[in-house]
Every structure is written in structure tokens, then in C-alpha cells.
Write an enzyme that holds these catalytic residues in place. Structure first.
Site, PDB file in Angstrom:
ATOM      1  N   ASP A 139      14.539  10.042 -35.175  1.00 12.60           N
ATOM      2  CA  ASP A 139      14.850   8.726 -35.252  1.00 12.60           C
ATOM      3  C   ASP A 139      16.430   8.423 -33.822  1.00 12.60           C
ATOM      4  OD1 ASP A 139      13.505   9.396 -37.137  1.00 12.60           O
ATOM      5  OD2 ASP A 139      15.746   9.769 -38.244  1.00 12.60           O
ATOM      6  N   MET A 181       8.557   4.983 -37.524  1.00 10.60           N
ATOM      7  CA  MET A 181       9.426   5.733 -38.252  1.00 10.60           C
ATOM      8  C   MET A 181      11.067   5.512 -36.760  1.00 10.60           C
ATOM      9  SD  MET A 181       8.633   9.346 -39.936  1.00 10.60           S
ATOM     10  CE  MET A 181       7.263   9.787 -41.310  1.00 10.60           C
TER      11      MET A 181
HETATM   12  O1  F6P Z   1      14.920  10.958 -40.094  1.00  6.18           O
HETATM   13  C1  F6P Z   1      13.744  11.622 -40.089  1.00  6.18           C
HETATM   14  C2  F6P Z   1      12.013  10.668 -40.776  1.00  6.18           C
HETATM   15  O2  F6P Z   1      10.888  11.427 -39.756  1.00  6.18           O
HETATM   16  C3  F6P Z   1      12.530   9.884 -40.347  1.00  6.18           C
HETATM   17  O3  F6P Z   1      12.217   8.633 -39.263  1.00  6.18           O
HETATM   18  C4  F6P Z   1      11.914   9.202 -41.703  1.00  6.18           C
HETATM   19  O4  F6P Z   1      12.040   7.574 -42.426  1.00  6.18           O
HETATM   20  C5  F6P Z   1      11.748  10.257 -42.744  1.00  6.18           C
HETATM   21  O5  F6P Z   1      12.653  11.206 -42.090  1.00  6.18           O
HETATM   22  C6  F6P Z   1      10.330  10.174 -43.386  1.00  6.18           C
HETATM   23  O6  F6P Z   1      11.292  11.518 -44.773  1.00  6.18           O
HETATM   24  P1  F6P Z   1       9.929  11.961 -45.429  1.00  6.18           P
HETATM   25  O7  F6P Z   1       9.262  13.019 -44.411  1.00  6.18           O
HETATM   26  O8  F6P Z   1      10.775  12.948 -45.936  1.00  6.18           O
HETATM   27  O9  F6P Z   1       9.328  11.295 -46.021  1.00  6.18           O
END
Ligand code: F6P
Length: 358
Positions: A139, A181
Site C-alpha cells: 500500500d 489494492m
Molecule cells: O495491506 C496490504 C493489503 O494487501 C491491502 O492492500 C488489502 O486491502 C489487504 O492487505 C488484504 O488483506 P488480506 O490478505 O487479509 O485479504
């Protein structure tokens, strides 16, 4: 002779293994210290005996470009409010601290995003742990540092997706929506949108009006360009009337699939055929980009030097083309959103990319 620990915490990303390799090469190779890899983030310190791997130079030799984290990670279970199966939470922080001290470590390097780093710092304060932090997150929203590990690879993946979508968009005269994301920040969308030549980029930091998006599609239709590619950041919210509905719960947008919302609205208003691609975890995995390998190596070496010089409670940063460090408290105060006055926002506008606000 020191013995130091290293762990990766929070969501994985490319470049983590490059950091671990650099830490081992510098700590073992230059200082002749011992390096202990802690498995599955703080979970490895909760288990008895703590779950670890001793890391030697030869072992990490081939880790430079590997995606993910060989140590394993988790972003579930804040130890201060650890979720139990019956829905309650308990404080398991002391178990982690005890696990750390059982290992007889002189210092700990934690690689994480702002959320994990805040937790690790709290543990370090409570448990008298000499702690040094390294920022990672696709991010790119960790405060102060211009780059965090994993961001560049995620942008490369998203850019390649946009490149691919352009061909099929043009062949079928469609508006292709790519949802990327970024959590609450629009860095991935803004950077990949510019790199991939998207016509529309929507990020949570810039409120949009649907009419502006329709007009961009219509203007292109008028000059015979019956296709467009729009990059939409996952945290952008739906709109009712003229006002941006900032949904309190970020989760709602993700569940609804904000890309699909725009696809429906654009199709209805402009008559264009639309399709959605949700890029998801492809942005997190895979071989890391050269920049993430360089950054990971630089951060790993700098973190070891901080320990060697007794500078703790600090996070390494990339600022003005050099590695520096700041107190961790500075970095975890807030997350780093896209500044609407940012150079890249101006660049996008200069290129004629629609950001939705005009
Ligand atoms: O913070 C990194 C990230 O990939 C974000 O971009 C996304 O919203 C989130 O983590 C997804 O999380 P998970 O892998 O728990 O679904």
C-alpha cells in the site's frame, strides 16, 4: 558477539526475503553475530519452545528474488486482544515477550506495515526489547518513508495488468475497470495508472463525480476511441447523487466490489460495454522487482547498523535517495495517504487522465 532475531509481520509482499538475506549477510558476514529467524510473526514467540530457524549466509543465498516470506507471517490476532474461539479476546502479549527473552536475543528486527509495527513497538516497550523496524507494505502508506518494501512489485503487476487490458479493451470497444489494492490509500492506483496509461484513475483521496467519469468516456467515444481503461482503488466508495458517501466501514466497499459498481454505472450512462478485473493478491506475490530487491537490501543492512550502534526504537526509511531512520513513533502516528497536491496527481492531470473530480 550478538544474537539478533528477525520476523515478518502482517500481509506478505515481494522483497521480504531480500531484507532477511541482507540482514543475515551483514550481521553474520560483517559482525559475526548470530541471526535467528522467528516463524509466523509473533505467533512463533507464543509457541513453546518458540518456533525459530537459525539463519546462515549460505541458507539465505538464493532468497534475494523470492516472493512471500520464508519465515511465514500472519495479520490475524493482535496479541493485546487475541481472538479466542468463543468470540472473546485475551491479552497474550506477555507470552510473546517471555518467548523473546527465552531466546536470549540482544535485539529484534521487525518487518511490518504501520499496524504491525505499532503492535511490535508496544511489545518492545512493555518487554524491554531492543527493537528496530523495517517498513513493508504494497500500500506504500507507512508514514515518512517514500517507499516501503513490496510497493514497487505491486505497481509492476498492476501496470502489466493495465497493459494487457488495453489490448482487449481496444479489440472489443469496451471500458475495462481494474480494481487494485491499497487499503485506504491510492498509491498503487495512481502509480500503475500513470505507468499503464489508464484514461481514468479513481483514488479515495480525491472525491469524484460520476458525471466527470462519463464525460471522459463520452469524449473518447466522440473521437472514435470506443475503449477506456479505468483503475479504481479498493477504498473508493460508491456515490449517491453528488456527494461522496464515505462509508464508515472500509470492509463494505471491498465486499461490494467497487469496480463492479463503476462498471454498472458507466455502462448504464454511456452505453459502453464494461468488464471488471479484480487484481487481488496477484499484487502481493511473485518474484520481486529490482527496486524492491535494492530497497530490501539497503533496509536490511541499515537495520543491522542501527543495532550495531545501539540505536533502537527506530524505523529505517527511504528519503531523498538515501536510507535514513526515524523514531518509530513518528512513522506510526498516522498512515500516509496520497496528497492531492502530490507531483504525481499533477502529472496525471497534465496527461489528461480523469481523476473523477473534474
Ligand atoms: O495491506 C496490504 C493489503 O494487501 C491491502 O492492500 C488489502 O486491502 C489487504 O492487505 C488484504 O488483506 P488480506 O490478505 O487479509 O485479504
Amino acid at each position: 558477539k550478538k544474537r539478533i532475531g528477525i520476523l515478518t509481520s502482517g500481509g506478505d509482499c515481494a522483497g521480504l526475503n531480500a531484507v532477511i538475506r541482507a540482514v543475515v549477510r551483514h550481521a553474520v558476514g560483517t559482525y559475526e553475530w548470530e541471526v535467528v529467524g522467528i516463524c509466523q510473526a509473533t505467533h512463533g514467540l507464543m509457541t513453546r519452545p518458540p518456533q525459530i530457524m537459525t539463519l546462515g549466509i549460505e541458507q539465505v543465498d538464493s532468497w534475494l528474488m523470492l516472493g512471500g516470506t520464508v519465515l511465514g507471517t500472519t495479520n490475524k490476532g493482535n496479541p493485546f486482544a487475541f481472538p479466542m474461539s468463543d468470540g472473546t479476546t485475551i491479552d497474550r502479549s506477555q507470552e510473546i515477550i517471555d518467548g523473546y527473552h527465552q531466546l536470549n536475543l540482544d535485539a529484534l528486527i521487525g518487518i511490518g506495515g504501520d499496524g504491525s509495527l505499532a503492535i511490535l513497538r508496544r511489545l518492545a516497550q512493555q518487554g524491554d526489547i531492543n527493537f528496530v523496524a523495517i517498513p513493508k507494505t504494497i500500500d506504500n502508506d507507512v508514514n515518512i518513508t517514500e517507499f516501503s518494501i513490496g510497493f514497487d512489485t505491486a505497481v509492476s503487476v498492476a501496470t502489466e495488468a493495465i497493459d494487457r487490458l488495453h489490448f482487449t479493451a481496444a479489440s472489443h470497444s469496451r471500458v475495462m475497470i481494474l480494481e487494485v489494492m491499497g487499503r485506504d490509500a491510492g498509491h498503487i492506483a495512481l502509480n500503475s495508472g500513470i505507468a499503464g496509461g489508464a484514461q481514468i484513475i479513481l483514488i479515495p483521496e480525491i472525491p469524484y463525480k460520476l458525471e466527470n467519469i462519463y464525460n471522459k468516456v463520452r469524449r473518447r467515444q466522440k473521437i472514435g476511441k470506443n475503449f477506456s481503461v479505468a483503475v479504481v482503488s479498493e477504498a473508493v466508495c460508491t456515490q449517491s447523487g453528488e456527494t461522496v458517501q464515505k462509508m464508515e466501514q472500509f470492509g463494505e466497499c471491498r465486499l461490494g466490489g467497487i469496480g463492479q459498481y463503476f462498471a454498472n454505472e458507466i455502462a448504464q450512462a454511456t452505453g459502453a460495454e464494461t468488464r471488471v478485473t479484480v487484481l487481488g493478491h496477484l499484487q502481493r506475490g511473485g518474484i520481486s522487482s529490482p527496486l524492491d530487491r535494492v530497497l530490501g537490501s539497503a533496509f536490511g543492512v541499515a537495520a543491522v547498523d542501527l543495532i550495531a550502534t545501539g540505536q533502537f526504537d527506530r524505523m529505517v526509511t527511504w528519503q531523498n535517495r538515501e536510507v535514513r531512520s526515524v523514531p518509530i513513533t513518528e512513522a506510526i502516528k498516522d498512515y500516509r495517504a496520497v496528497d492531492p497536491q502530490d507531483t504525481l496527481v499533477k502529472t496525471a492531470r497534465g496527461l489528461g487522465i480523469c481523476l473523477g473530480d473534474r
